[in-house]
Write an enzyme that holds these catalytic residues in place. Structure first.
Site, PDB file in Angstrom:
ATOM      1  N   GLN A 119       3.773  -4.865  -2.280  1.00  0.00           N
ATOM      2  CA  GLN A 119       4.228  -4.791  -3.667  1.00  0.00           C
ATOM      3  C   GLN A 119       5.687  -4.383  -3.775  1.00  0.00           C
ATOM      4  OE1 GLN A 119       1.427  -2.113  -5.542  1.00  0.00           O
ATOM      5  NE2 GLN A 119      -0.316  -3.459  -5.153  1.00  0.00           N
ATOM      6  N   HIS A 122       2.157   0.396  -4.809  1.00  0.00           N
ATOM      7  CA  HIS A 122       2.292   1.348  -5.919  1.00  0.00           C
ATOM      8  C   HIS A 122       3.697   1.933  -6.012  1.00  0.00           C
ATOM      9  CE1 HIS A 122      -2.315   2.203  -6.412  1.00  0.00           C
ATOM     10  NE2 HIS A 122      -2.038   0.904  -6.264  1.00  0.00           N
ATOM     11  N   GLU A 124      -5.005   2.021 -18.165  1.00  0.00           N
ATOM     12  CA  GLU A 124      -4.731   2.875 -19.317  1.00  0.00           C
ATOM     13  C   GLU A 124      -3.531   2.435 -20.131  1.00  0.00           C
ATOM     14  OE1 GLU A 124      -6.201   7.105 -17.267  1.00  0.00           O
ATOM     15  OE2 GLU A 124      -4.114   6.837 -17.884  1.00  0.00           O
ATOM     16  N   TYR A 173      -0.900  13.331 -17.322  1.00  0.00           N
ATOM     17  CA  TYR A 173      -1.820  12.253 -17.679  1.00  0.00           C
ATOM     18  C   TYR A 173      -3.004  12.120 -16.723  1.00  0.00           C
ATOM     19  CZ  TYR A 173       1.376  11.305 -21.374  1.00  0.00           C
ATOM     20  OH  TYR A 173       2.129  11.453 -22.520  1.00  0.00           O
ATOM     21  N   TYR A 229     -12.075   1.591  -4.861  1.00  0.00           N
ATOM     22  CA  TYR A 229     -12.446   0.212  -4.538  1.00  0.00           C
ATOM     23  C   TYR A 229     -13.669   0.157  -3.630  1.00  0.00           C
ATOM     24  CZ  TYR A 229      -7.890  -0.887  -6.513  1.00  0.00           C
ATOM     25  OH  TYR A 229      -6.813  -0.998  -7.359  1.00  0.00           O
TER      26      TYR A 229
END
Length: 366
Positions: free
Chosen positions: A86, A149, A239, A249, A260
């Site tokens: 990513q 991430h 979210e 949060y 997963y």
């Protein structure tokens, strides 16, 4: 005794119900046209005041698309660019004074497989249409050894300061709760890369909020100034949050998703001192970006957050004036992984598809 039915009245009622149902499902008369094709793993798109588009590609290139459809591709001189998983070149956003300064903000992954991080830099658009004078402003710490991430979404606030989202590095999720780590956070910084003096944590000067997993959406309501943030959950628990300075949060202490593998991540779906999401998707849609729609092309979508989705392959609308909030798919004929969503200068909705051979698509009223 049989009751007589007023067929005319019944017909009127049925038509009214049909129209109401159609309106609730969002715009139905629209055209989808291609602005650009043959894009290589694009991540973000931004429109310039002269109607050109700049599109980042994760391999480190920026594609410029002119109004006539012609395209040029530039490889950026990004020092230590890390392209894996990513990681790569991520977001691009215009400075508030872009019309005068021609400056943009960039986010991208840097480092190597053993030690990588998220970097934010400024660049200038030359008179030849190339991004030059790339100057790194900040690099998150600590580094990680995972290619996942990164977060990376940028947003400029009304006071001229900037936000960037950072991911938890996947294998480092506990660091989302630690103020001595910039993983799993939203960071706030000035144009010169320094931390504003009024950030909420004196011992963590860049941290604006904490407890995030992989946030890739930031949007603001221009009328109220409220900030909204969106993030990927694990298997479930995607979210939308009302973003407030200094708030926690919850990740990974609080989540509505599971691992997963099917294992529980936490027994808590709420916890004292940690903010609940405004909305969550379970099962996951994999939300990838978000914009506040205030355009005129689709009046029914005003005051909505538009959210692009990878796993669910489409675009979703959240009516922010409804109680409770609900999510619905819009423009259902677009069944592709969507990486980014923005509105153009005319209020048309523009989406960037995902993958090795992707496209920039314009959705306009028919």
């Amino acid at each position: 005794m049989m009751m007589k039915v007023n067929l005319s009245l019944l017909f009127i009622l049925l038509i009214g119900q049909l129209r109401a149902a159609t309106a609730d499902n969002g715009p139905n008369d629209y055209l989808v046209t291609e602005i650009a094709t043959s894009l290589h793993s694009p991540w973000a798109a931004v429109q310039l005041p002269d109607q050109r588009w700049l599109i980042t590609e994760m391999g480190g290139t920026v594609v410029t698309v002119k109004p006539d459809g012609s395209m040029t591709r530039q490889s950026l001189a990004l020092q230590d660019l890390y392209v894996n998983g990513q990681g790569g070149l991520l977001d691009i956003a215009l400075m508030q004074d872009f019309s005068m300064s021609q400056r943009v903000m960039l986010s991208y992954a840097t480092g190597n497989d053993d030690c990588n991080a998220l970097t934010v830099a400024t660049a200038s658009l030359s008179e030849h249409g190339e991004l030059v004078n790339i100057a790194p402003l900040l690099t998150t710490s600590p580094c990680r050894d995972t290619p996942a991430h990164f977060g990376g979404r940028l947003a400029v606030l009304a006071d001229g300061t900037w936000l960037v989202t950072t991911g938890d590095g996947f294998d480092y999720r506990e660091q989302a709760q630690r103020l001595d780590s910039q993983l799993g956070k939203v960071l706030r910084f000035r144009e010169d890369g320094q931390a504003p003096a009024d950030n909420p944590f004196p011992d963590a000067p860049y941290v604006y909020s904490l407890g995030h997993r992989n946030p890739q959406g930031l949007a603001s309501d221009p009328h109220t100034g409220r900030l909204y943030q969106q993030e990927h959950g694990p298997a479930g628990g995607d979210e939308i949050n009302l973003l407030i300075a200094g708030e926690n949060y919850g990740w990974p202490v609080v989540t509505k998703g599971i691992d997963y593998s099917g294992a529980r991540i936490s027994p808590f779906e709420e916890y004292p001192g940690m903010r609940d999401p405004l909305y969550n998707w379970t099962p996951s849609i994999a939300p990838s970006s978000m914009t506040w729609y205030a355009g005129n092309a689709f009046p029914a979508l005003r005051q909505h957050l538009l959210v692009s989705a990878l796993k669910a392959k489409g675009l979703f609308a959240i009516n922010m004036s409804a109680k409770p909030l609900s999510s619905r798919r819009i423009f259902a004929t677009i069944e592709q992984r969507i990486r980014d969503v923005v509105a153009d200068a005319d209020g048309n909705i523009v989406v960037l598809t995902d993958g090795e051979s992707a496209a920039l698509l314009k959705i306009a009223p028919e």
